[in-house]
Each structure stands twice: as C-alpha cells, then as structure tokens.
Design a protein around this motif. Sequence first.
Motif, PDB file in Angstrom:
ATOM      1  N   LEU A 193      33.831  36.995  57.406  1.00 13.03           N
ATOM      2  CA  LEU A 193      33.676  38.178  56.568  1.00 13.03           C
ATOM      3  C   LEU A 193      35.042  38.807  56.386  1.00 13.03           C
ATOM      4  O   LEU A 193      35.750  39.066  57.366  1.00 13.03           O
ATOM      5  N   SER A 194      35.432  39.039  55.126  1.00 16.48           N
ATOM      6  CA  SER A 194      36.765  39.578  54.863  1.00 16.48           C
ATOM      7  C   SER A 194      36.684  40.786  53.940  1.00 16.48           C
ATOM      8  O   SER A 194      35.785  40.911  53.105  1.00 16.48           O
ATOM      9  N   LEU A 195      37.650  41.669  54.124  1.00 18.28           N
ATOM     10  CA  LEU A 195      37.874  42.795  53.208  1.00 18.28           C
ATOM     11  C   LEU A 195      39.075  42.492  52.344  1.00 18.28           C
ATOM     12  O   LEU A 195      40.034  41.870  52.800  1.00 18.28           O
ATOM     13  N   SER A 196      39.027  42.932  51.100  1.00 18.13           N
ATOM     14  CA  SER A 196      40.151  42.688  50.193  1.00 18.13           C
ATOM     15  C   SER A 196      40.399  43.913  49.332  1.00 18.13           C
ATOM     16  O   SER A 196      39.509  44.762  49.157  1.00 18.13           O
ATOM     17  N   TYR A 197      41.612  43.975  48.796  1.00 20.87           N
ATOM     18  CA  TYR A 197      41.925  45.042  47.850  1.00 20.87           C
ATOM     19  C   TYR A 197      42.804  44.459  46.744  1.00 20.87           C
ATOM     20  O   TYR A 197      43.871  43.912  47.015  1.00 20.87           O
ATOM     21  N   LEU A 198      42.304  44.568  45.512  1.00 21.01           N
ATOM     22  CA  LEU A 198      43.050  44.123  44.342  1.00 21.01           C
ATOM     23  C   LEU A 198      43.714  45.329  43.685  1.00 21.01           C
ATOM     24  O   LEU A 198      43.030  46.269  43.266  1.00 21.01           O
ATOM     25  N   PHE A 199      45.039  45.314  43.616  1.00 21.90           N
ATOM     26  CA  PHE A 199      45.760  46.412  42.979  1.00 21.90           C
ATOM     27  C   PHE A 199      45.481  46.394  41.475  1.00 21.90           C
ATOM     28  O   PHE A 199      45.546  45.344  40.827  1.00 21.90           O
ATOM     29  N   GLY A 200      45.124  47.540  40.942  1.00 25.87           N
ATOM     30  CA  GLY A 200      44.777  47.628  39.523  1.00 25.87           C
ATOM     31  C   GLY A 200      43.287  47.648  39.272  1.00 25.87           C
ATOM     32  O   GLY A 200      42.862  47.778  38.122  1.00 25.87           O
ATOM     33  N   GLY A 201      42.485  47.517  40.337  1.00 22.99           N
ATOM     34  CA  GLY A 201      41.043  47.602  40.183  1.00 22.99           C
ATOM     35  C   GLY A 201      40.430  46.317  39.659  1.00 22.99           C
ATOM     36  O   GLY A 201      41.093  45.355  39.355  1.00 22.99           O
ATOM     37  N   VAL A 202      39.090  46.337  39.565  1.00 25.10           N
ATOM     38  CA  VAL A 202      38.335  45.164  39.110  1.00 25.10           C
ATOM     39  C   VAL A 202      38.071  45.282  37.622  1.00 25.10           C
ATOM     40  O   VAL A 202      37.691  46.337  37.149  1.00 25.10           O
TER      41      VAL A 202
END
Length: 202
Positions: A193-202
């Motif tokens: 199970l992983s958490l992620s963050y994409l800069f600029g949103g989805v």
Amino acid sequence: MKKLLYSVIALAISSTFATAQVRVGVTGGLQVASQQIKVQGITITGSNLVGFQAGLLLDAAVSENLSIRPQVLYSVKGGKYNIGGNSFTTTFNYIELPIQAVYGFPLSSGRVALGAGPYVAYALNGKDKAGSVSQPVDFGSGEDQIKRIDYGLRLSAGYELSSGLGITAYYAPGLANFVNTAQGTAKNSAFGLSLSYLFGGV
C-alpha cells in the motif's frame, strides 16, 4: 532483434512523453514481500517480510482517462524461512522501475485509477541472516550466486484526489528466476500500500 525491439519501445515512450502532459510526483509505502523456491519438485514459500518502496513517479496523460506512469523506486524485498527447525531471512535492496498504463475514471471528488504493466529491478545489495549472524549476498553468474536482475508484473488499484494525493494497493508477482542453478528456481513477489502525490493535481 532485441536491439530493434528496445529501440522501438524507446521511440514509442519518447514520442508519448513528447506529446503528453507530464506531471512529476513522489510515492512511498509499506510492502509485504515473499519468495517462492522450487527444488526438485518441492515448493518452499517463504513467510512474509515487511519492507518498503519509495521514490519518484511521472504521469504522462495520453488521453482524458489514460496515462503512462513510470516510477523509479528503492524497493526492499526478500523472505523468511524455517527449514528443519532453523530460521533465516533473505533481504534484497533493489532499484526498481515499474512502467504502467493507468486508466482512471471519475468518482466523487477524485478518480479511481487502475494500473498494469511490467517492472524491472536491479539489486544493489542483499544479506542472508540466521539468528544474529548475517552475511552479504554474493551476486554473479556462478551456481552458488544470485542474479542481480529481477523483473515481473505490477498490478494496482487506487483512488486519487483532485489535489494530487493518492492511495494505491498493488501486487507485483516476479517472473524472473534469480538463482543460477539448473536444479531449481526462486522468484520474488510483493504486495503493498503506497501514498503518492502528483504536483499539479489530477
């Protein structure tokens, strides 16, 4: 033939990224790894070893719902064994490159994201530990050595918020036999199970 295939894949990937909207992100989380060993018709499955994955990801949108998502990860895999009353643990530390096609569809304030694709990994180092005694894994092409290259599949399902924050469950069955002996095979597998963050949103 292999060189031509690699060239075609590289050209396709570079063309995709040249025309796509590319976003950068970070990811990390816990994973549970195990190994399956087959020797002379006998299968030994190691018990679970808790490790982790962490690294960077790119997301290249090729349509409204579909994107290509490569990741560069530090990944800890291995297994625990108890054979004949003796217990020992094998741990590998990999640099891993999964490349997935991710399909997303809207749900509530975010979207569900389903991914599938291959991964390839290179072992930086490893160790075998029995009780309080440990020794480094010997990598090479000899019968008593371990192959550095691992590869397999990565399947995932997750939910991503419009802010760019996401949570993903994944399963990564290994396809590569990482031992050199002709008398048996050994393969990695992991789920996590992983958490992620994409800069600029989805």
